[in-house]
Design a protein around this motif. Structure first.
Motif, short mmCIF file in Angstrom:
data_model
loop_
_atom_site.label_atom_id
_atom_site.label_comp_id
_atom_site.label_asym_id
_atom_site.label_seq_id
_atom_site.Cartn_x
_atom_site.Cartn_y
_atom_site.Cartn_z
N UNK A 164 0.67 -1.33 0.06
CA UNK A 164 0.07 -0.14 0.02
C UNK A 164 0.98 1.31 -0.04
N UNK A 165 1.74 1.29 -1.11
CA UNK A 165 2.59 2.74 -1.20
C UNK A 165 1.93 3.85 -1.72
N UNK A 166 1.99 4.83 -1.25
CA UNK A 166 1.50 6.14 -2.11
C UNK A 166 2.65 7.09 -2.20
N UNK A 167 2.76 7.47 -3.34
CA UNK A 167 3.87 8.24 -3.82
C UNK A 167 3.50 9.50 -4.70
N UNK A 168 3.87 10.75 -4.50
CA UNK A 168 3.30 11.58 -5.24
C UNK A 168 4.53 12.62 -5.99
N UNK A 169 4.98 12.87 -7.08
CA UNK A 169 6.14 13.88 -7.24
C UNK A 169 5.28 14.93 -8.31
N UNK A 170 5.47 16.20 -7.72
CA UNK A 170 4.85 17.15 -8.33
C UNK A 170 5.56 17.50 -9.80
N UNK A 171 5.36 17.85 -10.94
CA UNK A 171 5.97 18.05 -12.06
C UNK A 171 7.06 18.82 -11.81
N UNK A 172 8.31 18.71 -12.09
CA UNK A 172 9.61 19.25 -12.02
C UNK A 172 10.31 19.03 -10.46
N UNK A 173 9.67 18.19 -9.66
CA UNK A 173 10.18 17.96 -8.53
C UNK A 173 11.14 16.69 -8.31
N UNK A 174 11.83 16.64 -7.40
CA UNK A 174 12.54 15.48 -6.97
C UNK A 174 12.00 14.68 -5.79
N UNK A 175 11.84 13.45 -5.71
CA UNK A 175 11.32 12.71 -4.68
C UNK A 175 12.56 11.60 -4.47
N UNK A 176 13.14 11.68 -3.30
CA UNK A 176 14.20 10.64 -3.06
C UNK A 176 13.66 9.61 -2.10
N UNK A 177 13.74 8.35 -2.46
CA UNK A 177 13.45 7.07 -1.57
C UNK A 177 14.56 6.67 -0.93
N UNK A 178 14.54 6.57 0.31
CA UNK A 178 15.60 5.90 1.29
C UNK A 178 14.95 4.82 1.95
#
Ligand code: ADP
Ligand code: MG
Length: 241
Positions: free
Chosen positions: A22-36
């Motif tokens: 049940x993973x939720x993730x959202x990246x806005x246009x032009x953004x960077x999300x880092x997953x650790x």
């Protein structure tokens, strides 16, 4: 040009092993999300579900707000560039031919068109002078920059990086991270799985901490690194920082 990327309630099991819960993730246009997160927590699997190398058992993947689960997976993968730990360049092809291959085969470009596009991308990653070299004559860091150029030549709307610097000698890591930071600043939508906490803190808009297939904490880098709320994240950070 930049698009947002969203994963909602993603589940995936391999047999009885529930790898995404049940993973939720959202990246806005032009953004960077880092997953650790620790090894085995499901980070690579999450990327593979987001670009449909695996189909989720449940949940949705949206680009620009539109579900892509019914799209042709090959088409989707052209919209998402991916850079791995092991760059898998063709050893017998020149650097420029490695980059031109995708645009020629998948986008039907002429040889000349694809070559000039490849040279442009090489310029961007600072390796124009290596165009006619074989990958084996480049350092690991240079090869990884070629792999990034190869991905960018497909003009992706989103870029994924899965431990792109983990296999590099320490002195080569910085150049690759700098290139990734440039891309992020240039407005590329990115999801970056990394053990480089400096990069996560400096470059990402949002950090997502995964453990056992779930997002345990998510937020702005300063919040996560300076005020981790869960014991699991505190413990993880004490091991990696
Ligand atoms: P991470 O990238 O965080 O180290 P992974 O996503 O690679 O974690 O792996 C998470 C879990 O999923 C592990 O238990 C791993 O063994 C399992 N797994 C990953 N890919 C497969 C696969 N293709 N088949 C079966 N199990 C897999
Ligand atoms: Mg992994």
């Amino acid at each position: 040009m930049a698009v947002s990327l969203t994963g909602t309630d993603l589940h995936l099991a391999f047999g009885t092993n529930k790898v995404l819960r049940g993973v939720d993730l959202h990246v806005d246009a032009g953004d960077t999300v880092t997953v650790i997160g620790p090894s085995g927590s499901g980070k690579s699997t999450l990327l593979r579900v987001l670009n449909r190398l695996h189909e989720p058992d449940q949940g949705d993947v949206l680009l620009d707000g539109k579900s892509v689960l019914k799209d042709n997976p090959d088409k989707l993968r052209q919209r998402i560039g991916m850079v791995f730990q092991h760059f898998n360049l063709f050893p017998h092809k020149t650097v420029v031919d490695n980059i031109a291959l995708g645009p020629r085969k998948l986008k039907g470009m002429s040889k000349d068109e694809a070559r000039s596009l490849a040279l442009e991308q090489l310029e961007l990653v600072g390796l124009a002078n290596k165009a006619d070299s074989r990958p084996g004559n480049l350092s690991g860091g240079q090869q990884q920059r070629v792999a990034i150029a190869r991905a960018l030549a497909m003009k992706p709307e989103v870029m994924f990086f899965d431990e792109a610097t983990s296999a590099l000698d320490p002195e080569l890591v910085k150049g690759v991270l700098a290139l990734m930071a440039d891309l992020a600043k240039g407005g590329m939508t990115m999801v970056v799985v990394t053990h480089e906490m400096g990069f996560a803190r400096e470059v990402s808009d949002t950090v997502l901490f995964m453990d056992h297939g779930s997002v345990v904490e998510t937020g702005k880098p300063d919040q996560l690194f300076d005020k981790p709320e869960t014991e699991r994240l505190q413990q993880f950070l004490s091991q990696v920082l």
